[in-house]
Design a protein around this motif. Sequence first.
Motif, mmCIF file in Angstrom:
data_model
loop_
_atom_site.group_PDB
_atom_site.id
_atom_site.type_symbol
_atom_site.label_atom_id
_atom_site.label_comp_id
_atom_site.label_asym_id
_atom_site.label_seq_id
_atom_site.Cartn_x
_atom_site.Cartn_y
_atom_site.Cartn_z
ATOM 1 N N GLU A 130 0.660 -1.405 0.052
ATOM 2 C CA GLU A 130 0.265 0.003 -0.106
ATOM 3 C C GLU A 130 0.919 1.258 -0.118
ATOM 4 O O GLU A 130 1.979 1.103 0.702
ATOM 5 N N GLN A 131 0.410 2.271 -0.610
ATOM 6 C CA GLN A 131 1.023 3.538 -0.808
ATOM 7 C C GLN A 131 0.907 4.409 0.357
ATOM 8 O O GLN A 131 -0.384 4.601 0.776
ATOM 9 N N PRO A 132 1.890 4.754 1.172
ATOM 10 C CA PRO A 132 1.690 5.518 2.412
ATOM 11 C C PRO A 132 1.403 6.964 1.741
ATOM 12 O O PRO A 132 2.364 7.694 1.454
ATOM 13 N N ASP A 133 0.163 7.466 2.003
ATOM 14 C CA ASP A 133 -0.120 8.642 1.483
ATOM 15 C C ASP A 133 -1.350 9.206 2.477
ATOM 16 O O ASP A 133 -1.580 8.643 3.620
ATOM 17 N N GLU A 134 -2.168 10.226 2.145
ATOM 18 C CA GLU A 134 -3.302 10.794 2.795
ATOM 19 C C GLU A 134 -4.191 9.492 3.209
ATOM 20 O O GLU A 134 -5.049 9.432 4.322
ATOM 21 N N ARG A 135 -4.572 8.662 2.220
ATOM 22 C CA ARG A 135 -5.350 7.658 2.354
ATOM 23 C C ARG A 135 -5.202 6.667 3.391
ATOM 24 O O ARG A 135 -5.744 6.156 4.139
ATOM 25 N N TRP A 136 -3.613 6.176 3.378
ATOM 26 C CA TRP A 136 -3.200 5.402 4.201
ATOM 27 C C TRP A 136 -3.311 6.055 5.786
ATOM 28 O O TRP A 136 -3.590 5.301 6.527
ATOM 29 N N MET A 137 -2.682 7.542 5.785
ATOM 30 C CA MET A 137 -2.795 7.911 7.317
ATOM 31 C C MET A 137 -4.426 7.978 7.746
ATOM 32 O O MET A 137 -4.460 7.393 8.967
ATOM 33 N N LYS A 138 -5.412 8.161 6.889
ATOM 34 C CA LYS A 138 -6.703 8.118 7.468
ATOM 35 C C LYS A 138 -7.005 6.666 7.658
ATOM 36 O O LYS A 138 -7.743 6.414 8.901
ATOM 37 N N ARG A 139 -6.537 5.567 6.938
ATOM 38 C CA ARG A 139 -6.892 4.288 7.342
ATOM 39 C C ARG A 139 -6.492 3.896 8.526
ATOM 40 O O ARG A 139 -6.861 2.863 9.459
ATOM 41 N N ASN A 140 -5.276 4.359 8.860
ATOM 42 C CA ASN A 140 -4.630 4.098 10.055
ATOM 43 C C ASN A 140 -4.739 4.973 11.252
ATOM 44 O O ASN A 140 -4.184 4.984 12.298
ATOM 45 N N GLY A 141 -5.931 5.771 11.156
ATOM 46 C CA GLY A 141 -6.215 6.715 12.244
ATOM 47 C C GLY A 141 -5.534 7.740 12.509
ATOM 48 O O GLY A 141 -5.532 8.563 13.617
ATOM 49 N N LEU A 142 -4.444 8.118 11.533
ATOM 50 C CA LEU A 142 -3.663 9.264 11.459
ATOM 51 C C LEU A 142 -4.451 10.666 10.933
ATOM 52 O O LEU A 142 -5.318 10.456 10.160
ATOM 53 N N ASP A 143 -3.903 11.651 11.211
ATOM 54 C CA ASP A 143 -4.562 13.104 10.472
ATOM 55 C C ASP A 143 -4.063 13.050 9.195
ATOM 56 O O ASP A 143 -2.746 13.390 8.985
ATOM 57 N N PRO A 144 -4.844 12.942 8.112
ATOM 58 C CA PRO A 144 -4.651 12.979 6.740
ATOM 59 C C PRO A 144 -3.724 14.330 6.487
ATOM 60 O O PRO A 144 -3.141 14.392 5.437
ATOM 61 N N GLY A 145 -3.932 15.179 7.269
ATOM 62 C CA GLY A 145 -3.241 16.710 7.078
ATOM 63 C C GLY A 145 -1.959 16.888 7.795
ATOM 64 O O GLY A 145 -1.252 17.687 7.817
ATOM 65 N N GLY A 146 -1.723 15.740 8.491
ATOM 66 C CA GLY A 146 -0.461 15.599 9.348
ATOM 67 C C GLY A 146 0.838 15.522 8.682
ATOM 68 O O GLY A 146 0.843 15.004 7.366
ATOM 69 N N ALA A 147 1.924 15.600 9.304
ATOM 70 C CA ALA A 147 3.203 15.313 8.339
ATOM 71 C C ALA A 147 3.504 13.910 8.091
ATOM 72 O O ALA A 147 3.238 13.073 9.007
ATOM 73 N N LEU A 148 4.107 13.708 6.934
ATOM 74 C CA LEU A 148 4.570 12.462 6.583
ATOM 75 C C LEU A 148 5.881 12.525 5.829
ATOM 76 O O LEU A 148 5.838 13.338 4.705
ATOM 77 N N TYR A 149 6.739 11.946 6.088
ATOM 78 C CA TYR A 149 8.239 11.929 5.521
ATOM 79 C C TYR A 149 8.451 10.563 4.962
ATOM 80 O O TYR A 149 8.306 9.621 5.509
ATOM 81 N N LYS A 150 9.328 10.764 3.837
ATOM 82 C CA LYS A 150 10.035 9.709 3.286
ATOM 83 C C LYS A 150 11.390 9.757 3.509
ATOM 84 O O LYS A 150 12.325 10.475 3.303
ATOM 85 N N MET A 151 11.852 8.825 4.354
ATOM 86 C CA MET A 151 13.331 8.784 4.908
ATOM 87 C C MET A 151 14.038 7.835 4.111
ATOM 88 O O MET A 151 13.950 6.737 3.840
ATOM 89 N N ASN A 152 15.201 8.616 3.531
ATOM 90 C CA ASN A 152 15.999 7.692 2.591
ATOM 91 C C ASN A 152 17.333 7.355 3.169
ATOM 92 O O ASN A 152 18.276 7.209 2.560
#
Length: 168
Positions: free
Chosen positions: A121-143
């Motif tokens: 699954e792509q970690p994005d706003e839909r993923w955040m919502k499904r996991n009970g996180l704020d879809p407007g919250g910060a999401l980082y891709k750590m390389n």
Amino acid sequence: HWFVEPQNLASASTLQGTRCAVFYEGEFYDNVGVRIRGQLSINWSKHSYKFDFNPGHLFRYQRDAERVEEVNLNSTWSDKSYVRTLLSWEAFRDAGVPYCRSFALRMQRNGDFFSVAHFVEQPDERWMKRNGLDPGGALYKMNTGLDSTALTEKKNPQDGNLSALEAF
């Protein structure tokens, strides 16, 4: 099943990608973007791919799940057991923390067997919502590790502000 014009086969395995068609669970998707994905896997014999579906026809990967715009089909090239990715995400789920839905699938390309891959699954706003996180919250891709934000991408919101992560 995914179908790509023979003259575009090589383009599917580039970062720029190409267009293709996808057939999954009785549904046909046309003019889908496909490209190679991954930092390390780009040099593997079997690549990981990202499929980017059209806003008017999002992808249904599971009957009880919300349709999604992007999916990741990750190569099993580095995992000859074929289960490490799946077990990792299941462990996150069972621990009660945010996780990506993941499952193995057989990929066919232009009617022929192509590979065994892992849907992730792509970690994005839909993923955040499904996991009970704020879809407007910060999401980082750590390389890289947490000792530097040099190669970090802020995916949500896309404002480039890394100050909260740097403070962490």
